[in-house]
Design an enzyme around this catalytic site. Structure first.
Site, PDB file in Angstrom:
ATOM      1  N   GLU A 133     -14.799  -0.745  -6.846  1.00 33.48           N
ATOM      2  CA  GLU A 133     -14.975   0.501  -7.591  1.00 33.48           C
ATOM      3  C   GLU A 133     -15.858   0.332  -8.823  1.00 33.48           C
ATOM      4  OE1 GLU A 133     -11.369   2.758  -8.027  1.00 33.48           O
ATOM      5  OE2 GLU A 133     -12.310   4.163  -9.427  1.00 33.48           O
ATOM      6  N   HIS A 178      -8.923  14.261  -7.858  1.00 35.12           N
ATOM      7  CA  HIS A 178      -8.168  14.404  -6.616  1.00 35.12           C
ATOM      8  C   HIS A 178      -7.333  15.670  -6.756  1.00 35.12           C
ATOM      9  CE1 HIS A 178      -5.368  13.603  -3.382  1.00 35.12           C
ATOM     10  NE2 HIS A 178      -6.036  12.522  -3.030  1.00 35.12           N
ATOM     11  N   HIS A 184      -9.381  10.543 -10.563  1.00 33.84           N
ATOM     12  CA  HIS A 184      -8.914   9.604  -9.557  1.00 33.84           C
ATOM     13  C   HIS A 184      -9.855   8.439  -9.306  1.00 33.84           C
ATOM     14  CE1 HIS A 184      -6.732   8.284  -6.099  1.00 33.84           C
ATOM     15  NE2 HIS A 184      -7.678   8.584  -5.236  1.00 33.84           N
ATOM     16  N   TYR A 185     -11.145   8.709  -9.279  1.00 29.17           N
ATOM     17  CA  TYR A 185     -12.049   7.672  -8.778  1.00 29.17           C
ATOM     18  C   TYR A 185     -13.411   7.826  -9.430  1.00 29.17           C
ATOM     19  CZ  TYR A 185     -14.699   4.787  -5.539  1.00 29.17           C
ATOM     20  OH  TYR A 185     -15.496   3.810  -5.003  1.00 29.17           O
ATOM     21  N   LEU A 243      -0.265  10.069  -7.724  1.00 29.31           N
ATOM     22  CA  LEU A 243      -1.021  10.666  -6.627  1.00 29.31           C
ATOM     23  C   LEU A 243      -0.121  10.996  -5.442  1.00 29.31           C
ATOM     24  CD1 LEU A 243      -4.014  11.052  -5.424  1.00 29.31           C
ATOM     25  CD2 LEU A 243      -3.456   8.983  -4.183  1.00 29.31           C
ATOM     26  N   GLN A 258     -14.471  11.578  -9.747  1.00 34.23           N
ATOM     27  CA  GLN A 258     -13.729  12.353  -8.746  1.00 34.23           C
ATOM     28  C   GLN A 258     -12.363  12.803  -9.252  1.00 34.23           C
ATOM     29  OE1 GLN A 258     -12.181  10.603  -4.799  1.00 34.23           O
ATOM     30  NE2 GLN A 258     -13.705  12.113  -4.220  1.00 34.23           N
ATOM     31  N   ARG A 289     -16.983  10.836  -3.306  1.00 29.97           N
ATOM     32  CA  ARG A 289     -16.483   9.880  -2.313  1.00 29.97           C
ATOM     33  C   ARG A 289     -15.553  10.574  -1.341  1.00 29.97           C
ATOM     34  NH1 ARG A 289     -11.415   6.514  -1.992  1.00 29.97           N
ATOM     35  NH2 ARG A 289     -10.634   7.818  -3.664  1.00 29.97           N
ATOM     36  N   SER A 338     -13.104   4.032   0.076  1.00 26.97           N
ATOM     37  CA  SER A 338     -13.283   3.021  -0.973  1.00 26.97           C
ATOM     38  C   SER A 338     -12.545   1.722  -0.689  1.00 26.97           C
ATOM     39  CB  SER A 338     -12.934   3.574  -2.339  1.00 26.97           C
ATOM     40  OG  SER A 338     -11.597   3.919  -2.374  1.00 26.97           O
ATOM     41  N   GLU A 382      -3.814  12.156   0.145  1.00 25.15           N
ATOM     42  CA  GLU A 382      -4.446  13.104   1.046  1.00 25.15           C
ATOM     43  C   GLU A 382      -3.808  13.067   2.432  1.00 25.15           C
ATOM     44  OE1 GLU A 382      -8.565  13.542   0.109  1.00 25.15           O
ATOM     45  OE2 GLU A 382      -9.022  13.055   2.184  1.00 25.15           O
ATOM     46  N   ARG A 401     -12.757  16.488  -1.553  1.00 24.47           N
ATOM     47  CA  ARG A 401     -11.979  16.578  -2.788  1.00 24.47           C
ATOM     48  C   ARG A 401     -12.652  17.395  -3.875  1.00 24.47           C
ATOM     49  NH1 ARG A 401      -9.859  10.312  -2.848  1.00 24.47           N
ATOM     50  NH2 ARG A 401      -8.487  10.639  -1.062  1.00 24.47           N
ATOM     51  N   PHE A 423      -8.576  12.345   7.753  1.00 19.04           N
ATOM     52  CA  PHE A 423      -8.694  12.321   6.298  1.00 19.04           C
ATOM     53  C   PHE A 423      -9.718  13.356   5.869  1.00 19.04           C
ATOM     54  CE2 PHE A 423      -7.575   9.689   2.555  1.00 19.04           C
ATOM     55  CZ  PHE A 423      -6.314   9.316   2.960  1.00 19.04           C
TER      56      PHE A 423
HETATM   57  C1  LIG Z   1      -3.316   6.136  -6.610  1.00 15.56           C
HETATM   58  C2  LIG Z   1      -4.549   5.758  -5.846  1.00 15.56           C
HETATM   59  C3  LIG Z   1      -4.594   5.888  -4.476  1.00 15.56           C
HETATM   60  C4  LIG Z   1      -5.728   5.529  -3.745  1.00 15.56           C
HETATM   61  N1  LIG Z   1      -5.730   5.666  -2.400  1.00 15.56           N
HETATM   62  C5  LIG Z   1      -6.833   5.286  -1.693  1.00 15.56           C
HETATM   63  C6  LIG Z   1      -6.850   5.383  -0.272  1.00 15.56           C
HETATM   64  O1  LIG Z   1      -5.893   5.803   0.354  1.00 15.56           O
HETATM   65  N2  LIG Z   1      -7.963   4.971   0.379  1.00 15.56           N
HETATM   66  C7  LIG Z   1      -9.053   4.477  -0.281  1.00 15.56           C
HETATM   67  O2  LIG Z   1     -10.017   4.105   0.366  1.00 15.56           O
HETATM   68  N3  LIG Z   1      -9.045   4.373  -1.630  1.00 15.56           N
HETATM   69  C8  LIG Z   1      -7.971   4.774  -2.348  1.00 15.56           C
HETATM   70  N4  LIG Z   1      -7.994   4.668  -3.711  1.00 15.56           N
HETATM   71  C9  LIG Z   1      -9.131   4.027  -4.382  1.00 15.56           C
HETATM   72  C10 LIG Z   1      -9.044   2.517  -4.231  1.00 15.56           C
HETATM   73  O3  LIG Z   1      -7.706   2.115  -4.243  1.00 15.56           O
HETATM   74  C11 LIG Z   1      -9.752   1.770  -5.335  1.00 15.56           C
HETATM   75  O4  LIG Z   1     -11.041   2.266  -5.480  1.00 15.56           O
HETATM   76  C12 LIG Z   1      -9.841   0.287  -5.016  1.00 15.56           C
HETATM   77  O5  LIG Z   1      -8.582  -0.227  -4.704  1.00 15.56           O
HETATM   78  C13 LIG Z   1     -10.426  -0.485  -6.157  1.00 15.56           C
HETATM   79  O6  LIG Z   1     -10.315  -1.866  -5.896  1.00 15.56           O
HETATM   80  P1  LIG Z   1     -11.069  -2.928  -6.769  1.00 15.56           P
HETATM   81  O7  LIG Z   1     -10.858  -4.238  -6.128  1.00 15.56           O
HETATM   82  O8  LIG Z   1     -12.454  -2.476  -7.002  1.00 15.56           O
HETATM   83  O9  LIG Z   1     -10.345  -2.879  -8.188  1.00 15.56           O
HETATM   84  P2  LIG Z   1      -8.807  -3.077  -8.627  1.00 15.56           P
HETATM   85  O10 LIG Z   1      -7.892  -3.212  -7.503  1.00 15.56           O
HETATM   86  O11 LIG Z   1      -8.567  -2.012  -9.642  1.00 15.56           O
HETATM   87  O12 LIG Z   1      -8.829  -4.481  -9.336  1.00 15.56           O
HETATM   88  C14 LIG Z   1      -9.449  -4.710 -10.558  1.00 15.56           C
HETATM   89  C15 LIG Z   1      -9.227  -6.151 -10.945  1.00 15.56           C
HETATM   90  O13 LIG Z   1     -10.025  -6.477 -12.060  1.00 15.56           O
HETATM   91  C16 LIG Z   1      -9.266  -7.173 -13.013  1.00 15.56           C
HETATM   92  N5  LIG Z   1      -9.853  -6.921 -14.338  1.00 15.56           N
HETATM   93  C17 LIG Z   1     -10.269  -5.739 -14.842  1.00 15.56           C
HETATM   94  N6  LIG Z   1     -10.760  -5.927 -16.078  1.00 15.56           N
HETATM   95  C18 LIG Z   1     -10.664  -7.251 -16.356  1.00 15.56           C
HETATM   96  C19 LIG Z   1     -11.002  -8.071 -17.477  1.00 15.56           C
HETATM   97  N7  LIG Z   1     -11.535  -7.555 -18.593  1.00 15.56           N
HETATM   98  N8  LIG Z   1     -10.750  -9.394 -17.409  1.00 15.56           N
HETATM   99  C20 LIG Z   1     -10.192  -9.934 -16.292  1.00 15.56           C
HETATM  100  N9  LIG Z   1      -9.850  -9.207 -15.212  1.00 15.56           N
HETATM  101  C21 LIG Z   1     -10.092  -7.890 -15.244  1.00 15.56           C
HETATM  102  C22 LIG Z   1      -7.868  -6.648 -12.840  1.00 15.56           C
HETATM  103  O14 LIG Z   1      -6.934  -7.578 -13.302  1.00 15.56           O
HETATM  104  C23 LIG Z   1      -7.803  -6.485 -11.323  1.00 15.56           C
HETATM  105  O15 LIG Z   1      -7.450  -7.709 -10.730  1.00 15.56           O
HETATM  106  C24 LIG Z   1      -6.857   5.049  -4.441  1.00 15.56           C
HETATM  107  C25 LIG Z   1      -6.827   4.933  -5.831  1.00 15.56           C
HETATM  108  C26 LIG Z   1      -5.698   5.305  -6.532  1.00 15.56           C
HETATM  109  C27 LIG Z   1      -5.732   5.237  -8.019  1.00 15.56           C
END
Ligand SMILES: Cc1cc2nc3c(=O)[nH]c(=O)nc-3n(C[C@H](O)[C@H](O)[C@H](O)COP(=O)(O)OP(=O)(O)OC[C@H]3O[C@@H](n4cnc5c(N)ncnc54)[C@H](O)[C@@H]3O)c2cc1C
Ligand code: FES
Lengths: 255, 597
Positions: free
Chosen positions: B378, B233, B354-355, B243, B231, B389, B394, B246, B286, B117
């Site tokens: 995040e 991407h 992206h991030y 996306l 970030q 990052r 992440s 990578e 990135r 990666f």
């Molecule tokens: C397209 C894409 C590809 C990626 N690929 C990778 C990868 O290959 N490897 C890597 O390490 N990272 C990757 N990332 C980054 C990584 O996926 C994210 O940083 C990570 O999944 C975030 O997870 P999280 O649990 O913090 O938030 P999320 O999964 O975004 O969850 C947020 C939660 O909060 C809830 N929520 C938000 N606001 C409220 C509110 N006001 N009231 C109630 N609930 C709320 C939502 O319902 C949801 O359940 C990628 C990101 C993207 C966008």
């Protein structure tokens, strides 16, 4: 390609309406636009009260399923342009066979109850400490269940399934495929615990094998295949139960 | 007003939230745990992560190397104690997920397979084909179903944190299905609400990523950290922002400009080789790749399209078989959304937001400076990502710090008294605010989409890949005007049942606050580091800025930025080297002697 298209959208608010009706909107057609983009256009520019679910816009979160011209579709993966020839009209309705909450939003809690019922988690009889490393699983063993692990819970298959329409208690295609995903996983030892729910008139025996679920699945999960496979094994189990001590069953036979 | 009560309350059911909920349930099965999420948990944005999750597992690798790659990748803005904890616990967490059934891709002998990666010198990224986030999230969600202490509030939208006597004691939330507004009290609250990409016009982030948790914390008095680090991407599909992971480059994809030339060789990222070389060319970090794109664009070496300038990602030489087994989702996305087949055609791409490296400031147990409030994933800034990052850090961050926050919150909750009654008065006030300012208000003149688009173009213009003081100051002014106009918002929808327009308005309010914090931090940091590039201050300035930006909200709604020194344990700040040099140089280890404890 026409530069405008007519969207007929089902509208229903329990606070205002006694029954659903259709509202008609004219939206621009861009080559890249999917049905969901058209709905967003309406919500942003025309009527902010239009109600539907969406999130990822890349066909993976499973939120945006609706009936598009009578077929269950992910609206973020359905181009407007593919309907441009169709008298320039697209009809968008909530997914069939689910209670409607409002406009295009359906009630999902029953689906979640069904998912949980099949125990969709890895069941082990032993506890192996993490320090012993991963459970080995060859690519072939992974391939054996991988297809059934691809379900995004979009529920299109429930809307396609006539049995769901007739018997709301039917566990349904996605939940059965998910159960099979764990049954076929070389690391799982829980097939016996899942039998009670699956080998039941509201489980696999409810399915009359119409196969519509597999046709509409946007992720090629093949729930119909999972059900057929399980039925066959269940019959074998029933036969072998006369021969073997209880507890052995073919659902536990995997590569 | 209706009230329900729990011991630990999670806001968010993505990777971080579900991991935290399970951790809390495992630490103390007597506790009552609530997961409140505005979408069904398996819809959370973790579902769209593609490429993989980093964790040292192979013989040729070491924790120190993972730490060094992360720290240098983050341009020395990472807290090194946090990084050390992270790299140590990441493999355990990924293994735990394996035990719960995650279908990790395997080597022929059945062991976990890893891939290269960007910015990582060793192969250490675990993957489940190119649907890693999807499989991780569904595994966590399905596993969470077997924990009875976990109560879910699916499709409940949190609008406010309840704070009394200096301690967070619950939230106010709207049940979307019924429109009911109620208090859910708790002895500890963990924010796991993900990022805020939707502040920008062109992003890989889902519609639900609106910085809700950052704004909730900020408004409640908890500071945000390093908000200027956003970030980009390098490879998003034009128009949709979908996306292209990578992993496409780790499997050997090339970045080509309009002349078909592998332009990254002109940007200190090494010499082109036919096969991918770690920490080199297409496998550079990135921030550097996105900055290289801007330079190519300025030199007129990109291709112009209706959706902005693009370059190409070329996968054709990988062949159909590799693409189908290692990158099936990339092919599916290209064919379904861009109508091109990467087996035969070039993929048009451009940098895309992206991030969010920044977020709610926490310690390594996810605790914020506000008692009873935790954050992970995040939404949080621990910080292991520093100024940039590394891809695939992440997802494991969600697991490691989700689990740590879940445990810490469970222990904290067990020692607290039941929340006191005065928070209920606050909750009633919040309900009245939602009703009078949004739900029942008539006569407003502004549309949500107009203000949202205004915010997005403003933030992109002033806080994009390159920034400068003048445009940031102008952006800050425009954002203030947009805040004022937001007060005059009009809703078409006055129903209680599933009011998504009300939700969109509240999200816009959150985003405006977060946008302001990004611009303020960017203005304050007069240096260039990682993803924060100031054309008026092009050099890194360790003397003044080897420090985190900490932004507080003043009582009058304005903000105040302070600096907090970075925690350095073993790796003194150095230059970031990619390309051939990074192959020969061993990472400088233990430059500083480790302090006891
Ligand atoms: C397209 C894409 C590809 C990626 N690929 C990778 C990868 O290959 N490897 C890597 O390490 N990272 C990757 N990332 C980054 C990584 O996926 C994210 O940083 C990570 O999944 C975030 O997870 P999280 O649990 O913090 O938030 P999320 O999964 O975004 O969850 C947020 C939660 O909060 C809830 N929520 C938000 N606001 C409220 C509110 N006001 N009231 C109630 N609930 C709320 C939502 O319902 C949801 O359940 C990628 C990101 C993207 C966008
Ligand atoms: S919006 Fe996520 S599947 Fe369509």
């Amino acid at each position: 390609m026409a530069d405008k298209i007519i969207l007929e959208v089902a509208r229903y608010s329990p606070e205002q309406d006694t029954k659903p009706c259709f509202a008609t909107y004219e939206v621009p057609v861009h080559k890249e636009w999917v049905v969901l983009d058209a709905l967003n256009y309406i919500k942003d520019k025309v009527d902010g009260s239009l109600t539907y679910r969406w999130s990822c816009r890349m066909g993976i979160c499973g939120s945006c399923g609706m009936m598009v011209n009578g077929e269950p579709k992910l609206t973020c993966a359905t181009f407007l342009s593919s309907y441009a020839h169709n008298g320039n009209k697209i009809r968008v309705e909530p997914l069939r066979y689910f209670p409607v909450v409002r406009d295009l939003v359906t009630e999902l809690s029953d689906f979640l109850v069904k998912l949980k019922k099949v125990k969709p988690w890895l069941i082990r009889k032993d506890t192996v400490p993490l320090s012993q490393g991963e459970f080995l699983q060859t690519p072939e063993q992974l391939d054996y269940y991988k297809q059934f692990s691809m379900c995004i819970n979009c529920t299109l298959c429930y809307s396609a399934c006539p049995v769901v329409g007739l018997d709301p208690k039917f566990v349904g295609p996605a939940a059965i495929a998910l159960a099979q995903r764990y049954n076929l996983d070389s690391r799982d030892q829980g097939a016996v615990e899942r039998i009670a729910v699956l080998a039941h008139p509201e489980g696999i025996w409810g399915c009359t094998f119409v196969g519509e679920c597999t046709k509409v699945c946007p992720k090629h999960v093949d729930p119909a295949g999972a059900i057929q496979q399980y039925k066959l094994n269940a019959v074998l189990d029933w036969l072998t139960s006369f021969l073997m001590p209880r507890g052995h069953n073919s659902q536990d036979v995997k590569p | 007003m209706d009230v329900s009560s729990h011991d630990v309350l999670l806001v968010g059911g993505g990777g971080a939230g579900l991991r935290a909920a399970i951790a809390a349930a495992e630490v103390n099965p007597q506790l009552s745990i609530a997961v409140v999420s505005k979408v069904y948990p398996m819809r959370s944005h973790t579902v769209s992560a593609e490429g993989g999750a980093a964790g040292v597992i192979k013989e040729d690798d070491s924790l120190d190397e993972h730490a060094y790659d992360s720290i240098s990748g983050g341009d020395w803005l990472c807290d090194q104690d946090a990084v050390e904890t992270f790299v140590k616990e990441a493999p355990q967490e990924l293994l735990q997920l394996e035990r719960w059934g995650c279908p990790w891709s395997r080597e022929p002998n059945g062991h976990i397979a890893v891939r290269a990666f960007g910015g990582m010198k060793k192969r250490r990224t675990w993957f489940a084909a190119d649907k890693t986030g999807f499989h991780m999230l569904h595994t966590l969600f399905q596993t969470s179903l077997r924990f009875d202490p976990i109560t879910r509030y699916d499709e409940w939208f949190v609008t406010k944190l309840l704070v009394d006597e200096g301690r967070v004691q619950g939230v106010v939330a709207i049940e979307l299905m019924s429109g009911r507004i109620q208090a859910i009290t708790a002895k500890a609250v963990i924010l796991c609400t993900g990022g805020c990409g939707r502040i920008f016009p062109f992003t890989t982030n889902a519609n639900i990523k609106n910085g809700d948790g950052m704004a909730l914390a900020y408004r409640a008095g908890a500071p945000l950290k390093d908000m200027e680090f956003v970030q980009y991407h390098p490879t998003g599909l034009p128009f949709t922002g979908i996306l292209i992971t990578e992993a496409a480059r780790s499997e050997g994809g090339y970045m080509l400009n309009k002349d078909g030339y592998r332009y990254l060789q002109d940007y200190n990222l090494g010499k082109p080789q036919p096969k991918p070389v770690l920490r080199s060319m297409e496998l550079g970090p990135r921030d550097r790749l996105s900055q290289a794109f801007v330079s190519e664009d300025q030199k007129g070496r990109t291709i112009q399209t209706p959706y902005g300038s693009i370059v190409h990602l070329d996968l054709r030489h990988l062949g159909e078989k590799v693409i189908n087994t290692k990158l099936p989702f990339v092919r599916e996305l290209c064919m379904k959304y861009q109508n091109i087949d990467p087996v035969k055609e070039l993929i048009p791409v451009r940098p895309v937001v992206h991030y969010m490296m920044g977020g709610v400031s926490t310690d390594i147990d996810g605790a914020t400076p506000l008692a009873g409030l935790y954050a992970a994933g995040e939404v949080a800034c621990v910080s292991i990502n520093g100024a940039n990052r590394l891809g695939s850090n992440s997802l494991p961050e969600c697991l490691v710090f989700g689990a740590r926050a879940g445990k810490a919150a469970a222990l904290f909750a067990a020692q607290q008294k039941v929340p006191n009654g005065s928070v209920l008065a606050q909750a009633t006030d919040e309900r009245k605010r939602l009703e009078s300012q949004f739900l029942f208000k008539t006569g407003g003149r502004e549309r949500i989409s107009t203000i949202r688009e205004g915010m997005q173009t403003t933030v992109e213009k002033c806080a994009g890949i390159y920034r400068d003081g003048a445009s940031l100051a102008e952006g800050a002014d425009t954002l203030r005007q947009l805040q004022e106009r937001f007060a005059d918002i009009n809703l078409d929808d006055h129903n209680r049942t599933f009011n998504t327009e009300l939700e969109a308005a509240l999200e816009l309010g959150f985003m405006l606050d977060v946008a302001e914090s990004i611009v303020q931090c960017a203005l304050h940091r007069t240096e260039s580091r990682g993803a924060h590039q100031r054309t008026d201050f092009p050099a890194r300035d360790d003397k003044r800025f080897l420090a985190h930006s900490i932004v507080h909200r003043n009582p009058d709604g304005s903000s105040r930025v302070e600096l907090l020194p970075v925690k350095i344990t073993r790796w003194a700040p150095g230059e970031r080297v990619y390309g051939e040099l990074s192959q020969t140089n061993e990472p400088p280890q233990a430059v500083l002697t480790r302090k006891a404890g």
